[in-house]
Structures are given as structure tokens and as C-alpha cells.
Design a protein around this motif. Sequence first.
Motif, PDB file in Angstrom:
ATOM      1  N   THR A 238      17.234   3.502  41.020  1.00 25.68           N
ATOM      2  CA  THR A 238      17.042   2.263  41.779  1.00 25.68           C
ATOM      3  C   THR A 238      16.981   1.066  40.836  1.00 25.68           C
ATOM      4  O   THR A 238      16.727   1.207  39.644  1.00 25.68           O
ATOM      5  N   ASP A 239      17.204  -0.120  41.399  1.00 22.64           N
ATOM      6  CA  ASP A 239      17.063  -1.343  40.614  1.00 22.64           C
ATOM      7  C   ASP A 239      15.609  -1.814  40.667  1.00 22.64           C
ATOM      8  O   ASP A 239      14.738  -1.114  41.202  1.00 22.64           O
ATOM      9  N   ALA A 240      15.342  -2.990  40.126  1.00 27.15           N
ATOM     10  CA  ALA A 240      13.972  -3.503  40.053  1.00 27.15           C
ATOM     11  C   ALA A 240      13.355  -3.711  41.433  1.00 27.15           C
ATOM     12  O   ALA A 240      12.136  -3.684  41.599  1.00 27.15           O
ATOM     13  N   GLN A 241      14.213  -3.923  42.435  1.00 26.11           N
ATOM     14  CA  GLN A 241      13.720  -4.144  43.804  1.00 26.11           C
ATOM     15  C   GLN A 241      13.591  -2.838  44.595  1.00 26.11           C
ATOM     16  O   GLN A 241      13.224  -2.863  45.766  1.00 26.11           O
ATOM     17  N   GLY A 242      13.914  -1.733  43.961  1.00 21.80           N
ATOM     18  CA  GLY A 242      13.810  -0.446  44.644  1.00 21.80           C
ATOM     19  C   GLY A 242      15.033  -0.082  45.450  1.00 21.80           C
ATOM     20  O   GLY A 242      15.028   0.886  46.212  1.00 21.80           O
ATOM     21  N   LYS A 243      16.140  -0.830  45.284  1.00 25.63           N
ATOM     22  CA  LYS A 243      17.372  -0.561  46.021  1.00 25.63           C
ATOM     23  C   LYS A 243      18.198   0.487  45.285  1.00 25.63           C
ATOM     24  O   LYS A 243      18.342   0.443  44.071  1.00 25.63           O
ATOM     25  N   GLY A 244      18.750   1.438  46.027  1.00 23.21           N
ATOM     26  CA  GLY A 244      19.548   2.499  45.431  1.00 23.21           C
ATOM     27  C   GLY A 244      20.789   1.958  44.731  1.00 23.21           C
ATOM     28  O   GLY A 244      21.452   1.047  45.238  1.00 23.21           O
ATOM     29  N   LEU A 245      21.109   2.517  43.569  1.00 24.78           N
ATOM     30  CA  LEU A 245      22.250   2.047  42.775  1.00 24.78           C
ATOM     31  C   LEU A 245      23.529   2.838  43.033  1.00 24.78           C
ATOM     32  O   LEU A 245      24.602   2.428  42.591  1.00 24.78           O
ATOM     33  N   MET A 246      23.427   3.967  43.743  1.00 28.76           N
ATOM     34  CA  MET A 246      24.618   4.797  43.965  1.00 28.76           C
ATOM     35  C   MET A 246      25.096   4.784  45.415  1.00 28.76           C
ATOM     36  O   MET A 246      26.296   4.819  45.676  1.00 28.76           O
ATOM     37  N   TYR A 247      24.154   4.738  46.348  1.00 29.45           N
ATOM     38  CA  TYR A 247      24.510   4.806  47.767  1.00 29.45           C
ATOM     39  C   TYR A 247      23.808   3.697  48.542  1.00 29.45           C
ATOM     40  O   TYR A 247      22.654   3.388  48.289  1.00 29.45           O
ATOM     41  N   ARG A 248      24.517   3.156  49.530  1.00 27.72           N
ATOM     42  CA  ARG A 248      23.921   2.116  50.378  1.00 27.72           C
ATOM     43  C   ARG A 248      23.130   2.715  51.532  1.00 27.72           C
ATOM     44  O   ARG A 248      22.305   2.051  52.136  1.00 27.72           O
ATOM     45  N   GLY A 249      23.414   3.959  51.862  1.00 20.75           N
ATOM     46  CA  GLY A 249      22.720   4.604  52.960  1.00 20.75           C
ATOM     47  C   GLY A 249      23.353   5.950  53.264  1.00 20.75           C
ATOM     48  O   GLY A 249      24.220   6.445  52.520  1.00 20.75           O
ATOM     49  N   LEU A 250      22.958   6.558  54.382  1.00 23.27           N
ATOM     50  CA  LEU A 250      23.418   7.897  54.742  1.00 23.27           C
ATOM     51  C   LEU A 250      24.931   7.974  54.893  1.00 23.27           C
ATOM     52  O   LEU A 250      25.578   8.853  54.309  1.00 23.27           O
ATOM     53  N   LEU A 251      25.519   7.063  55.668  1.00 19.28           N
ATOM     54  CA  LEU A 251      26.961   7.104  55.926  1.00 19.28           C
ATOM     55  C   LEU A 251      27.745   6.924  54.637  1.00 19.28           C
ATOM     56  O   LEU A 251      28.734   7.631  54.386  1.00 19.28           O
ATOM     57  N   ASP A 252      27.307   5.994  53.790  1.00 16.55           N
ATOM     58  CA  ASP A 252      27.975   5.762  52.511  1.00 16.55           C
ATOM     59  C   ASP A 252      27.892   7.010  51.635  1.00 16.55           C
ATOM     60  O   ASP A 252      28.875   7.381  50.970  1.00 16.55           O
ATOM     61  N   ALA A 253      26.744   7.673  51.629  1.00 19.39           N
ATOM     62  CA  ALA A 253      26.576   8.890  50.835  1.00 19.39           C
ATOM     63  C   ALA A 253      27.483  10.011  51.345  1.00 19.39           C
ATOM     64  O   ALA A 253      28.098  10.741  50.552  1.00 19.39           O
ATOM     65  N   LEU A 254      27.569  10.149  52.663  1.00 22.96           N
ATOM     66  CA  LEU A 254      28.450  11.163  53.256  1.00 22.96           C
ATOM     67  C   LEU A 254      29.903  10.910  52.888  1.00 22.96           C
ATOM     68  O   LEU A 254      30.625  11.829  52.469  1.00 22.96           O
ATOM     69  N   LEU A 255      30.342   9.657  53.028  1.00 28.16           N
ATOM     70  CA  LEU A 255      31.739   9.301  52.749  1.00 28.16           C
ATOM     71  C   LEU A 255      32.076   9.465  51.276  1.00 28.16           C
ATOM     72  O   LEU A 255      33.130  10.013  50.924  1.00 28.16           O
ATOM     73  N   GLN A 256      31.200   8.981  50.394  1.00 30.19           N
ATOM     74  CA  GLN A 256      31.464   9.101  48.958  1.00 30.19           C
ATOM     75  C   GLN A 256      31.519  10.565  48.511  1.00 30.19           C
ATOM     76  O   GLN A 256      32.382  10.953  47.721  1.00 30.19           O
TER      77      GLN A 256
END
Length: 300
Positions: A238-256
Amino acid sequence: MDFLMSGLAACGACLFTNPLEVVKTRMQLQGELQAPGTYQRHYRNVFHAFITIAKVDGLAALQKGLAPALLYQFLMNGIRLGTYGLAEAGGYLHTAEGTHSPARSAAAGALAGVMGAYLGSPIYMVKTHLQAQAASEIAVGHQYKHQGMFQALTKIGQKHGLLGLWRGALGGLPRVIVGSSTQLCTFSSTKDLMTQWEIFPPQTWKVALAAAMVSGIAVVLAMTPFDVVSTRLYNQPTDAQGKGLMYRGLLDALLQTARTEGIFGMYKGIGASYFRLGPHTILSLFFWDQLRTLYYTYTK
């Protein structure tokens, strides 16, 4: 008492299956977003993974994350099975004619699962981090350097705030919705059918065990793709704000995952998943059913 018995049943199963959860987690993170054949496979299969982890990390590593795993199982399944048990006892899972309703059972299982999983999400995230931690020569996925469950929860809370503890929670819910509804629907339906067909004497442990075995197969097939991406969402850096650096969410993770690793990438660790989910489903539902039977027998 329903909630307590449900939590204890899940913890009993977890003691036996946590090593398989460690193996499953690492196999799901192995080769993350890399095309097949382009990365070193530290874990070739379930049995090779067991031997590799024991040899490099030590035998104790096979029980990594046991404390958060037990706490998560007690919270999640205490709420999930306890709520479902109350709905079953109240007659909400049967039609007006008194027959078992698979649709109502699936809906109740999904709703109960969501409640338990969302509450226990921070514990599940820390469990994933701890189980992924390995010696550098066999490490897969992002490596967090936690010293234990409470230190990890404190560190994440201080760095990213209260909301940071629930990072990945929404992405993990479909995994639980699919798994919980499939598990409880098939378990209740199979028990009902076996009782009707008189395959085993009614109210015996054999009915519960056979129904749990059928349920375990159904859960693994339905849940594995969601389990893979859920593990990755929880474990991503995650970045300093706690946002994931590899996936934006479930759908993005599934597609990638599907785009980079193919359909088999969605089922990474399915062998470990079955060896873990199958026995865990069987043991937890069997313990749950037997504890409830004993309780209602001796309190009437």
C-alpha cells in the motif's frame, strides 16, 4: 449458546487445517501477475510446499498465523453459523409445506457470512500477512514484517487509521457470500435428502459427516477464484494513504489475474484449497452439528 458452539466448532477445525491455510496462501501468491513459466515455482504442489516450508522456515512455520486464524474463525463462524442456526431453529429455512428451501438456505448463509466476515476482516488481513511471511529464498507476494497479531493490528491502525484495518474487506465479501451460501445450502439440502432417503439412521453423526463431505467439494469449486483474489487484495503493498498499489478492487484483481495468468491462475492452490477447505468444512460442520445435538439433548 448457538454462537458459542459455532465459534468453538470452527476453532476445533482450524487447529487441524491451519497448516493447509499457510500452504494455500503461499501458492495463491506464487507467480502473482506473472505469465506461466516466467517465474520460479518454489511450491510445485501441496506436498512439495509442505516439505519446502518445513525445511526452509522450520516446522513451526506451518502454524504461522494460528492466533489470528483461531480468532477469525471464532468471530466469523460464531456469527455465521450461530445466525444460520437461529434462522433454522426458527423455521425460516422451510416452506409453508414444511420442506427445506435451498433458496432461503443460500440467502441466509450468504447474509450470515457477510456479517461475520466483515467484522473479522482486520483479523483475516493480518492472518494473510503473517502466513505469507517467509525466508527470502522461498518468499512469494509482498512481504510484511509483522512480529505478531497485536503488533500488526496496532501498526496498521497507527499508520492508516481505523479504515486501514478494513482494507480489502469489500473485496473479500464475495468470497464469503459464495462460500457461505454454497456451504450451508448444500449441507442442509444434503442432510435433508439423506434423511428422506433413509441412507443412514436419522440424527446420527454419519448424516452430518456425509453432508459435510458433499458441501466441501461444492465450496472449493465455487469459491477458489474469489479466494485467490481476496488473498492478493489483502496482501498487496500500500501507499502512505493505505491505498493498494497493485489492484483497485475485486473486479480489477479478477481481470488482471485472468489476463496475465489465464484461467488456471484463477484456480491457483485449488489442491491446497480442497485439502484445507474440505476437511475444515467437514470438521467445522460436523463439530457444529454434534455440539448442537448434545446441547439440545441435555437441555430439554
